[in-house]
Each structure stands twice: as C-alpha cells, then as structure tokens.
Write an enzyme that holds these catalytic residues in place. Structure first.
Site, PDB file in Angstrom:
ATOM      1  N   THR A   1      -4.141   6.064   4.727  1.00  0.00           N
ATOM      2  CA  THR A   1      -4.003   5.282   4.305  1.00  0.00           C
ATOM      3  C   THR A   1      -5.142   4.629   5.388  1.00  0.00           C
ATOM      4  O   THR A   1      -5.192   4.540   6.014  1.00  0.00           O
ATOM      5  CB  THR A   1      -2.125   5.744   4.936  1.00  0.00           C
ATOM      6  OG1 THR A   1      -2.273   5.874   6.115  1.00  0.00           O
ATOM      7  CG2 THR A   1      -1.740   6.327   4.370  1.00  0.00           C
TER       8      THR A   1
ATOM      9  N   ASN B   1       0.525  11.499   6.588  1.00  0.00           N
ATOM     10  CA  ASN B   1      -0.395  11.489   7.507  1.00  0.00           C
ATOM     11  C   ASN B   1      -1.559  12.459   7.365  1.00  0.00           C
ATOM     12  O   ASN B   1      -2.909  12.044   8.153  1.00  0.00           O
ATOM     13  CB  ASN B   1      -0.238  10.452   8.379  1.00  0.00           C
ATOM     14  CG  ASN B   1       0.004   9.217   8.588  1.00  0.00           C
ATOM     15  OD1 ASN B   1      -0.002   8.160   7.816  1.00  0.00           O
ATOM     16  ND2 ASN B   1       1.379   8.778   8.920  1.00  0.00           N
TER      17      ASN B   1
ATOM     18  N   THR C   1       1.642  -3.563  12.143  1.00  0.00           N
ATOM     19  CA  THR C   1       0.800  -3.021  10.474  1.00  0.00           C
ATOM     20  C   THR C   1       1.244  -3.660   9.910  1.00  0.00           C
ATOM     21  O   THR C   1       1.334  -3.516   8.355  1.00  0.00           O
ATOM     22  CB  THR C   1       0.657  -1.669  10.744  1.00  0.00           C
ATOM     23  OG1 THR C   1      -0.567  -0.678  12.183  1.00  0.00           O
ATOM     24  CG2 THR C   1      -0.860  -2.109   9.236  1.00  0.00           C
TER      25      THR C   1
ATOM     26  N   THR D   1       0.637  -1.065  -0.178  1.00  0.00           N
ATOM     27  CA  THR D   1       0.085  -0.369   0.043  1.00  0.00           C
ATOM     28  C   THR D   1       0.727   1.401   0.045  1.00  0.00           C
ATOM     29  O   THR D   1       1.542   2.040  -1.132  1.00  0.00           O
ATOM     30  CB  THR D   1      -0.525   0.337   1.262  1.00  0.00           C
ATOM     31  OG1 THR D   1       0.038  -0.279   2.515  1.00  0.00           O
ATOM     32  CG2 THR D   1      -2.083  -0.909   1.200  1.00  0.00           C
TER      33      THR D   1
END
Lengths: 413, 413
Positions: free
Chosen positions: A413, A408, A199, A151
């Site tokens: 995201t 961010n 993650t 990603t």
C-alpha cells in the site's frame, strides 16, 4: 466495517472538480483529481511531521505559506515520496500544468500524492492525467475527484454542512481518503504548533470569506477535535495533508475571530472534519469496530493523552476489541505502562455506562455478561477515569484484526 | 516459529527445583514452581516499570532490596496483578509457606506470578501448590520448574554456560517464559537506571560467588545486551521480573569488577540471557520470523534507539516482514516518523548484505528479487545507516501475523 455511504450530489459555489484515469492504478480506476476555485481562495493547510516528507508535501508547504491557493492537484496510486530531486521536479510540474491549463498562478496550486512510497511516477501518464483533469473540470465533479484520491479506501468519505453567515448562505464541504498508515502527527504550516493527524488527504472547501489567520485558527481547532484524535495502526505517513480553502464567493463580510458568526463557522468546519475523521477510522484497514476512548481525571492533558494514545495503539487491547472480549486486564496494563501518573487503586473504567473496573477492582459477574454484549457493537465508548486531576483527552481508534494483517502482508500500500 | 528445544539435563550445584500442578490452569498442566538455593545467595533483580505492578512484583522489590535471596516461588495461570490488598497478602503468604516448609527466611523468598490480570488467586489451591512444590523439590527438577512457569509459550526456554573462575568449575543456567505482552521496560532494583525488558519471567542461577554490587552490574550489562533489545507486541506487562542468583557453592573467591575472571563471568551471563531473550522472540505469539534491527550512524544513542524501536513496533513494517515483502517504503516511512534527526537523501538500508536503499534511493530490479529471497528466511538482519553520526542501537523483534491477532482475540492471556 463495510459502510455504504450514499452519494449525495455536492456543489460548493465557486469550485470545480475533476477526476480522471491515467493508468497509475493497476485497477484502472480514477487516479488524478483537480479541485479549482474560480478565484484565489484564502487557505490554511496542515502537513505530516514525518522527517521523510513526500515531494508534494514539500512543494505544498511552500505554496500554502502565503495563505492563498486557487487549486489542488492530486494523484493516487503513487505517493511521490522518497523519490529525490526528480520527484520534487515532477510535483512542481503538476502545479505548472494546472496553472497553464486553468490560467492560474502555479504558486497557488497545492499538489498531493498518495500510494506507494519510493517509486518514480511515470512522467507521460501523470502529465496527460493532470491535463485531462483540467480539461474536464466541472461544477458537479465532486464525486469524480473523490474517487480519484482514494487508494485502499473501501468507501468514499465526504461531508457537507450548510450555514448562514452574515445573512449569506454558506456551504462547508469536505472529502477525505485514508484507511491505513494512520497515526496523525501534523503541523499547521507555515509555523503552527504540532497537531496530530492521519495518513489521509482531506480537502475542506467553503465559499465563505475569511482571513488567512482566521482560517488557520479554525483549522487548528478543528484538527484538535477531529483528525487529531484518530489512530488506525500507529504508522505516520510521509504524505498527510489537510487543506482548508475559503473562496469568499458567498459574499459575507470577511470572517475574523471577532465576527458574530465566527463560532458557527468554526463549528461547521469541525463537524465536517469530525465526520470525515470518523469515516477514516471506520474504513481502517480490516477494521470491524470504532472505539471512542475518553480519558478523564488526569493530572494534566499530556497524561490524559498518554493513556488514550497507549490504549489506541496497544496491539493487545485492539485485538481484544476485535475479539469482543471485555477483559479489563489488558486495559489496566496499558494504562499502567502509558507513563501517566495515577493511583491504580482509584482507577475506574466504563464500557458505555457500565463500570467494568471500579476503584481499582474489576467488576465481574452480571457486569461481565453485559460488557460482552456491549463489545459486540460496532461503535463502543470506553471511559477511563484516573481520579488524579481534571484533565481529559479523547481518541478514536479501530480494532486490530486478522484482515488488517492479511491485507498489509499481501499488498503493497 | 515452532522450535523443538531439545531438553538437556540441567543441574546447577547448590540449587533444587520443583514444578507441580494445583489446578490454576484449565489445561491441568504444572502451575507452581519453587527454586531454592541450599544457602542464601547473592541476588540482583529487575522489575517492570509499569505503574500497575503486580502484587508479587511489589513484594519482590522489597525482598530483593537487601541483595540476598534463597528461593523463588512462581505460579502461572494467574498474574496476581490488580488484585488489591488481598493479592498482596497472598504474595507474602506464598513466601511464608516456602519459608516454613524449607526453613528459610521468608524475606529471602521472591514471588512471581504470570497469567490473567485482575483475578484473585484461589487461596486453597495456591497454598497446596506451594506446599507440594516445597515437598517435592529436587536437584534434577529444573525442567519441572520450567514447565510450571510457562503460559502461552510454545516451547521451554533455557540456556546453560559452563566456565572456570579462579580454578573452580562454575555453571550459569537460566530459564525464561514469555511470548506475548512483550515490550521490555524494566529497572534494576532497588535504585538502578531504566532498563528495557520483556513480559517474561527469567531466573538466572549460578554457583559462582559474587558480591551484590557485582551481580547488579552484571545484570545491568546483560539486560542491555539481551532482554533490553526485544519487542514482540509493544505491550509492557505488569509482572516482568528477572532475577540473578549466585550462591557461591563453587568455592571461587568472591567476584568483584576487579577480579581477573569478572569479564568472563559477565560474558557467560550475557550469553545465557541473550539466548533466552531470542527464544522469547522466536516464541512470540504467532511469530514466523525473528528480525535483528541494527541502526548505525545516528547522532546519538537516543536517536538510534528511536529508529530501531519504531521499526520494531510498526504494525506496517511487521506485517511486511510476515508477508515477506522487501518493500523499503514502509521502513523509510517508519524511520521518518521515529523522531530521529537525519538527512533522508543519505539513508542506506540493507537486508543482510544487500543494499535495498542506497543514498536515499531504493535499489530495484535484481536487488528486489534477491531481497525477496532473503525475506523468506526465519531470521533476518536489517541494517539502517543514518549517516548522521556514530551512535548505534540493536533491537530484536518478531513479525506481526494473522495468528498473533487470532490468538489474542480468541484467548485471554
């Protein structure tokens, strides 16, 4: 850090791979991956402890429980998390499509998703994507599959270790994705103890033969030494999944903890997972540095981990690493509020081999200039000695940078 | 946020103030403050729970133990933390100089320091500074003293409340400093329960008469409603100190918890401390927004606080607030890993009065556009309803910004 990981051709005997595009990513990049073993494989898996578990995690926990899996199906661009009964149904359908296309038991397919939380997957696209992946699966599709699980990753993360078990050539190979929302809290399913993890999605594949209990023990050890040590931002994802598959096509007699080669196998899996976990930190969103934090001399392991975790998560310490400022004050402050018991006047802190705090006193002058030089490196080892006992801990973190915040705050995201 | 707090003249009957320069700050600004009461005052104080306690905190705990103080001496530009026996001796000497100059018991002087950690204070300068402050002390020096306690603060923080107790006019006034290293963990000395507090110094002064036990109770309540709710970055300082002094010159009969005016007095102190604590968040390093996080429907208070704290500290949530992105996914993820028990499918989340998650489903479309508008405000109220019980919690945090990282990687605070 910008790393160009040179792609080397990776083949794992008895496994096929695919990575295709179905339009889940705005970039138009690959977004669906399938990994399949020619035969049912022994499996161990670890999943996030976040109370909000993504639909594929819930299905994955069910399917991994029996210790046997034959395929993994992954989509990126959408986490299928917080999507209710509809999301759960779709995660099961992804397994069913793989089962139908590849003629395997859908209960032996583990699904994973990564990407945006709380958005329903577009049904037609994901169905077509999974079907296309199954139809293009091949021995040399490792890197296609790896591309499809990424990603916000800036570079692909993979590692491979060859070894000989029982006279048979064995391969252990792994791929991982993950850059943000990294603060590992995982448990090895079905009933294992709490493990810390990232993650990330990570799939470790080997052609060795091993019992489910053996694999589970290996995964527990390897996570403690690899993903369990890493922190990027401190946010624990809803989707974290690590799977270890062993399909046995290498032909060795089945590994157990009593096998002569058990330690060598365990070490190889640990090396692969450690390499992957460090790549995740190096690719931490906005990261410019990797910091190895070693704590020693703690009263007990919990205290050692408190100190290491607190430094690894402290915004002020992480910003100082970014700025390259060898300022011991913030470290001392973080150690002080960590909750660990120690005598401040006995504390030692080292940057590499250089003492910056010795018996509770900051070392200045020449040391500070050398410390400044060390802080310019992109990998730094920090050692904290509490002199309060014999327990140790290790964490690996990235720095907190302007780009982390920019990224961010700009991008979902 | 850039706030211009209009300075209003503040006089607190029976108190004198001074703020002078002695060269501790590179900027050449005021760096030593003295606050003194004409008569010994009843006192309650709260201090950091960081294991590395600054020298003035250690001396302050001793001196506040008897519940009587007559003066406070503060320097900024150097925290006198992690400075060993030499730092401790100097903190005592600061009290001794005030005692000698103002003819008061040095045991009734409380010292505070704020600034860089692990650097020795220059002896001659601090001695001269404290002496000069004592010699220039005056009734109208409130703002000089306030200037002298500031470090990275962008604006001065003060609040004042008048009230009538027992037919007597009473003033409650407070000053505070603090912008970074804000993650309150304080205990009301000598033996109080754990309170959360900020990397701040705050001095609350009143001319009311109150017993030490009464003041301690008021401070506990007020901290729970004010400083105990704030988080800027999550780093708990070595120097946090809050002092409440009541010198009794207003002439009211001594307040106790059974007094008719006890509640009004307590409320006034709470208002002053709440105002100061919100100013600290608004002045959070790099902050552009203040977020009120209200959690309700938790199984118990610990769970409610877990959820509120986790959101208040989550780098991803805080970066999303900065970016103005009303993305529920990161909030849901943070609530999920907070450790609180709840059913994800019953969760409601509101931005102001707008539901963005309702019974576990993200509300999109028109709501998202209105949510985007709300996220542009500089004060935002976020409400999380876990529907798991009746317990509540409240936290106030700032956003995580590019400027926070830039500031803390450029500058040794």
């Amino acid at each position: 850090m910008k790393l160009s990981t040179r792609r080397i051709p990776i083949v794992v005997p008895g496994y096929r791979f695919a990575g295709v595009r179905c339009g889940l990513k705005e970039s138009g990049k690959r977004d669906v991956a399938v990994i399949a073993s020619d035969v049912p494989a022994t499996a161990a898996a670890a999943f996030t402890t976040n109370r909000v578990k993504a639909a594929p995690v819930r299905v994955g926990i069910e399917h991994a429980a029996a210790g046997r899996l034959q395929a993994i199906v992954v989509n990126s661009g959408n986490a299928n998390a917080y999507t209710g009964p509809r999301g759960l149904k779709l995660a099961r359908e992804m397994c069913a499509i793989v089962g139908r296309e590849l003629k395997i038991d859908p209960q032996q397919v583990l699904p994973s998703s990564t990407g945006r939380i709380a958005v329903q997957l577009p049904l037609a696209r994901i169905r077509r994507g999974v079907r296309d992946a199954c139809r293009t699966i091949s021995r040399d599709g490792f890197h296609d599959a790896l591309d499809a699980i990424m990603t916000t990753d800036a570079f692909p993360k993979f590692a491979v270790e060859p070894l000989v078990i029982d006279g048979c050539d064995v391969t252990v190979a792994g791929m991982a994705k993950g850059a943000g929302m990294i603060a590992p809290q995982m448990v090895v399913a079905p009933s294992g103890k709490l493990e810390r993890h990232a993650t990330l999605l990570a799939y470790i594949l080997t052609d060795a033969a091993a019992s489910p209990a053996t694999l589970k023990r290996v995964l527990n050890v390897a996570m403690t030494q690899s993903f369990n040590t890493i922190v990027v931002d401190g946010d624990t994802s809803t989707n974290d999944t690590v799977v270890l598959l062993a399909n046995g096509v290498a032909g060795n007699s089945k590994l157990t903890p009593r096998s002569a080669d058990f330690a060598a196998f365990c070490a190889a899996v640990c090396r692969v997972m450690t390499a992957l976990s460090r790549l995740v930190v190096k690719d931490g969103e906005g990261a410019t540095k990797l910091i190895d934090i070693h704590v020693r001399g703690a009263r007990n392991v919990a205290d050692a981990e408190r100190v290491a975790d607190t430094i690894a998560r402290s915004p002020l310490c992480k910003a100082a690493f970014y700025g390259g400022d060898p300022y011991a004050g913030r470290l001392v402050c973080a150690i002080g509020y960590s909750g660990a018991r120690f005598a401040p006047e006995r504390l030692d802190i080292y940057l590499e081999d250089l003492a910056i705090v010795k018996r509770g006193v900051e070392v200045v002058g020449r040391a500070e200039r050398r410390a400044g030089k060390i802080m310019e490196r992109d990998e730094i080892t920090l050692t904290v000695d509490l002199h309060a006992g014999r327990a140790v801990a290790h964490r690996v973190c990235s720095d907190l940078t302007v780009d982390y915040v920019r990224f961010n705050s700009d991008y979902r995201t």
